[in-house]
Design a protein around this motif. Structure first.
Motif, PDB file in Angstrom:
ATOM      1  N   ARG A  47     -34.810  12.256 -25.688  1.00 17.51           N
ATOM      2  CA  ARG A  47     -34.673  11.488 -24.351  1.00 17.51           C
ATOM      3  C   ARG A  47     -33.587  12.211 -23.431  1.00 17.51           C
ATOM      4  O   ARG A  47     -33.968  12.582 -22.008  1.00 17.51           O
ATOM      5  CB  ARG A  47     -34.385  10.313 -24.434  1.00 17.51           C
ATOM      6  N   LEU A  60     -30.904   8.491 -10.851  1.00 14.12           N
ATOM      7  CA  LEU A  60     -31.744   7.932 -11.906  1.00 14.12           C
ATOM      8  C   LEU A  60     -31.692   6.474 -11.992  1.00 14.12           C
ATOM      9  O   LEU A  60     -30.727   5.975 -11.870  1.00 14.12           O
ATOM     10  CB  LEU A  60     -30.909   8.515 -13.296  1.00 14.12           C
ATOM     11  N   VAL A  84     -34.983  13.997 -19.817  1.00 17.35           N
ATOM     12  CA  VAL A  84     -34.279  13.652 -18.622  1.00 17.35           C
ATOM     13  C   VAL A  84     -33.621  14.855 -18.172  1.00 17.35           C
ATOM     14  O   VAL A  84     -33.790  14.882 -16.775  1.00 17.35           O
ATOM     15  CB  VAL A  84     -33.221  12.285 -18.756  1.00 17.35           C
ATOM     16  N   ASP A  90     -31.681   3.141 -21.479  1.00 22.58           N
ATOM     17  CA  ASP A  90     -32.221   4.292 -20.376  1.00 22.58           C
ATOM     18  C   ASP A  90     -30.830   4.593 -19.459  1.00 22.58           C
ATOM     19  O   ASP A  90     -30.968   5.812 -19.371  1.00 22.58           O
ATOM     20  CB  ASP A  90     -33.114   3.556 -19.484  1.00 22.58           C
ATOM     21  N   ARG A 137     -36.019  17.069 -16.275  1.00 20.27           N
ATOM     22  CA  ARG A 137     -36.516  16.423 -14.868  1.00 20.27           C
ATOM     23  C   ARG A 137     -35.337  16.722 -13.641  1.00 20.27           C
ATOM     24  O   ARG A 137     -35.593  16.974 -12.721  1.00 20.27           O
ATOM     25  CB  ARG A 137     -36.775  14.768 -15.250  1.00 20.27           C
ATOM     26  N   VAL A 138     -34.001  16.410 -14.416  1.00 17.09           N
ATOM     27  CA  VAL A 138     -32.883  16.547 -13.285  1.00 17.09           C
ATOM     28  C   VAL A 138     -32.823  18.076 -12.747  1.00 17.09           C
ATOM     29  O   VAL A 138     -32.451  18.346 -11.887  1.00 17.09           O
ATOM     30  CB  VAL A 138     -31.496  16.287 -14.129  1.00 17.09           C
ATOM     31  N   GLY A 183     -28.281  12.598 -20.126  1.00 17.52           N
ATOM     32  CA  GLY A 183     -29.047  13.786 -19.673  1.00 17.52           C
ATOM     33  C   GLY A 183     -28.816  14.310 -18.434  1.00 17.52           C
ATOM     34  O   GLY A 183     -29.051  15.537 -18.145  1.00 17.52           O
ATOM     35  N   GLY A 187     -29.927   8.275 -19.454  1.00 18.82           N
ATOM     36  CA  GLY A 187     -29.571   8.983 -17.805  1.00 18.82           C
ATOM     37  C   GLY A 187     -28.238   9.801 -17.731  1.00 18.82           C
ATOM     38  O   GLY A 187     -28.182  10.726 -17.200  1.00 18.82           O
ATOM     39  N   VAL A 194     -40.004   9.128 -17.613  1.00 22.27           N
ATOM     40  CA  VAL A 194     -39.923  10.712 -17.897  1.00 22.27           C
ATOM     41  C   VAL A 194     -40.468  10.863 -19.478  1.00 22.27           C
ATOM     42  O   VAL A 194     -39.942  10.439 -20.269  1.00 22.27           O
ATOM     43  CB  VAL A 194     -38.527  11.380 -17.808  1.00 22.27           C
ATOM     44  N   ILE A 242     -36.081   6.941 -15.061  1.00 21.80           N
ATOM     45  CA  ILE A 242     -35.673   7.510 -16.565  1.00 21.80           C
ATOM     46  C   ILE A 242     -36.745   7.019 -17.569  1.00 21.80           C
ATOM     47  O   ILE A 242     -37.241   7.984 -18.436  1.00 21.80           O
ATOM     48  CB  ILE A 242     -34.411   6.902 -16.942  1.00 21.80           C
ATOM     49  N   ASP A 243     -37.186   5.841 -17.456  1.00 22.68           N
ATOM     50  CA  ASP A 243     -38.056   5.422 -18.546  1.00 22.68           C
ATOM     51  C   ASP A 243     -39.656   6.028 -18.410  1.00 22.68           C
ATOM     52  O   ASP A 243     -40.709   5.910 -19.223  1.00 22.68           O
ATOM     53  CB  ASP A 243     -38.239   3.897 -18.636  1.00 22.68           C
ATOM     54  N   THR A 294     -34.367   3.017 -13.242  1.00 27.32           N
ATOM     55  CA  THR A 294     -35.415   2.674 -14.127  1.00 27.32           C
ATOM     56  C   THR A 294     -36.645   1.942 -13.361  1.00 27.32           C
ATOM     57  O   THR A 294     -36.562   1.824 -12.159  1.00 27.32           O
ATOM     58  CB  THR A 294     -35.087   1.367 -15.117  1.00 27.32           C
TER      59      THR A 294
END
Length: 617
Positions: free
Chosen positions: A76, A146, A80, A103, A83-84, A110, A107, A176, A173-174, A148
């Motif tokens: 996870r 970030l 994340v 999450d 994506r960041v 991440g 986050g 991704v 977050i959830d 949810t």
């Protein structure tokens, strides 16, 4: 102090051992490859299938339990982080505006894994703290946020209202997918890079972003483990503290160091039913040692509202309770001890501690085998700057709880803040601290950073100095607190900014508030604020007190008279104005502490005017 030896420990060597972080003299010397991310990677490699974090969700029907292993967390985090990386470059800020839960953890870690500076905040749904969130966002200027899927709409609506901020990209977050982890580009993270910005609570001034480096957070976690004797891997954390608070973050930091786990719940779940906290502690106590942390009010609230039945099976025999409010309340400890002694709570369970965000968190705590205890001193002598012990039943006795000894590889001296010279034991002054757990400074505040983090001692004691072993060429951190040493123990008496000065005489707001709270049964204990206001060239004492439960219809006139009489009798301080207000009216910080500065502002702005019950003197 850290020798900067450039040591590293290959992940293949196994889980991190505290001994790996000590030099030949037993001082903390953090290896240079130790960061939040490397610690988690080490846990993935060696205990990957074990639970890292557990979340208890009480928001629906029944209790929903979610768990994540170290391996799952690694996936996870990488997803994340990938994506960041599409929204932020290394060193840019990424804020976490999510509800409490797994999450949030993914986050936070991440964002750090991506090389960004994490900014742990909270979803706008948190009542009463919109201004703090607005200030932190405009100050940190995140390029991404970030959140949810459940909180996204509220976050976007809030961001639309923040002025002077370039709109950050919102990442859910959830949403991704785990598959995104394969696109993560490894990033070099140095131990002296900033891990996250820890925003201060705002009790005495506007929130400021404290720059916490990986070295600082790693050092402080090792200091906590050594100070509280948490060396056993079979030590679990239990916490309802918000993850945007320094104590809350420490509860997810512990497992990262030694591969253990923490059980979490939301602050709301705790407030609504404090027995949930006790039940989680009992469950942890049944399988190993369990550690938790909370401020004064939480222990008082639980003693009043969270005591289980005698046939509940609750067992607290293996629990460690960190109490970290400033100053720590002996009444809160006594109330909790009395309520939970029948459930096996050890007499040594409580660990009164002193910490501040600028030092990452921990500064001092009592020894593992020590029992929390209060020292009674003459309040008048203390106001004049000297701690004079007296009997508990002395007319001027004021209780102060020992915070024990300073953490390993940390120096703390009591200083005259006006001269910068060390004061002898028994004299009240400002604690100054030095060590590798000290933050780098305040984000985008160079003048405040120099003032707070750049202090230099003007002189030390010829004998008995607490600066022995400190680096003479290194700066000190001004804490802004007041305290003293006595018989080898550190005591914290309050904040410099909170001191009430009337006619040239200094008063502790905590003493005034305790007297006011005990003056009438309609006053809610722990929910009284005392402060001074300037009027016609003179300082006036104002006390704002919340009503206790079940007293909404009670005429407050007698309570006002009792408060004024008690404060004058015990402190010789005339009270100019008393306001009795409904429960919840007094502002508090996000960690639950009284926000006297905000309360004073509300008073001056007339917020309490419609609740006045006596004319202002």
């Amino acid at each position: 102090m850290n020798r900067r030896t450039g040591r590293s420990i290959p992940i293949s060597d196994g889980l991190l051992q505290v001994e790996d972080c000590l030099d030949a003299d037993g001082e903390i010397d953090l290896p240079d490859d130790i960061t939040f991310i490397s610690l988690i990677d080490r846990n993935i490699a060696h205990v990957g299938d074990e639970v890292a974090y557990r979340y208890l969700d009480f928001s629906g029907a029944g209790t929903q339990i979610s768990e994540i292993t170290w391996t799952e967390l690694g996936v996870r985090m990488a997803a994340v982080a990938a994506r960041v990386q599409q929204a932020a470059t290394p060193g840019e800020r990424v804020a976490v505006l999510a509800p409490q839960g797994l999450d949030y953890i993914a986050g936070f870690f991440g964002a750090i894994k991506a090389g960004a500076v994490a900014v742990p905040l909270f979803a706008p749904e948190l009542p009463g703290h919109a201004e703090r969130l607005d200030v932190a966002l405009r100050d940190s200027r995140p390029v991404a946020v970030l959140t949810t899927s459940g909180a996204r709409a509220g976050v976007e609506e809030f961001l639309d209202q923040v002025t002077g901020l370039r709109r950050p990209e919102v990442i859910t977050i959830d949403e991704v997918p785990d598959a995104a982890a394969t696109t993560f580009v490894p990033t070099v993270i140095d131990v002296d890079d900033v891990s996250h910005l820890q925003y201060t609570g705002g009790a005495t001034r506007p929130p400021a972003g404290v720059e916490i480096t990986h070295r600082a957070v790693g050092t402080n976690l090792v200091q906590m483990i050594l100070s509280i004797d948490l060396l056993d891997r079979n030590t679990h954390g239990v916490s309802w503290l918000p993850l945007y608070h320094d104590m809350g973050l420490s509860m997810i930091g512990f497992p990262a160091v030694y591969g253990g786990h923490s059980t979490l719940m939301s602050p709301t779940a705790f407030i609504r039913r404090p027995l949930r906290w006790i039940e989680a502690l009992s469950a942890g106590s049944a399988t190993g040692r369990v550690v938790t942390a909370a401020p004064n009010f939480a222990y008082e609230w639980t003693a009043a509202r969270g005591v289980p039945g005698t046939d509940s099976g609750i067992d607290l025999s293996n629990v460690v309770l960190i109490i970290g409010s400033e100053p720590v309340s002996i009444d809160a400890i006594a109330a909790f001890d009395a309520a939970f002694a029948p459930f096996g709570l050890p007499r040594t369970a409580f660990k009164p501690s002193y910490g501040i965000a600028e030092a990452t968190l921990l500064v001092a705590t009592i020894a593992p085998a020590a029992r929390a205890q209060a020292l009674y001193v003459d309040r008048d002598a203390l106001a004049r700057g000297t701690a004079v012990p007296v009997a508990p039943d002395h007319d001027l006795a004021a209780a102060h709880v020992s915070c024990g000894q300073v953490a390993r590889s940390l120096s703390c001296v009591i200083v005259d803040p006006d001269t910068g010279r060390e004061l002898p034991d028994g004299r009240v002054g400002e604690p100054w601290v030095q060590g590798d757990n000290i933050a780098r400074g305040y984000w985008r505040r160079p003048q405040e950073t120099q003032q707070t983090f750049g202090a230099r001692l003007a002189g030390t004691l010829a004998g008995g100095s607490h600066a022995i072993g400190a680096d003479p060429d290194r700066n000190w951190l001004r804490t802004g607190d007041l305290g003293f040493y006595l018989d080898g123990e550190l005591y914290i008496t309050g904040r410099i900014a909170d001191v009430v000065i009337l006619g040239g005489r200094r008063y502790s707001p905590h003493d005034l508030e305790a007297t006011a709270a005990g003056a009438s049964p309609i006053v809610r204990r722990g929910y009284v604020a005392a402060f001074a206001v300037r009027d016609d060239g003179a300082d006036r004492l104002v006390i704002v007190a919340e009503r206790a439960a079940g007293t909404a219809r009670t005429d407050p006139g007698a309570a006002v008279a009792s408060i004024k009489a008690a404060v004058y009798e015990h402190h010789q301080a005339p009270v100019a104005d008393v306001r009795i207000v409904p429960a919840g009216a007094i502002p508090r910080t996000t960690s639950g502490k009284l926000a006297r500065r905000a309360c004073r502002t509300a008073y001056l702005d007339g917020i309490f005017d419609d609740r006045a019950i006596t004319p202002r003197a």
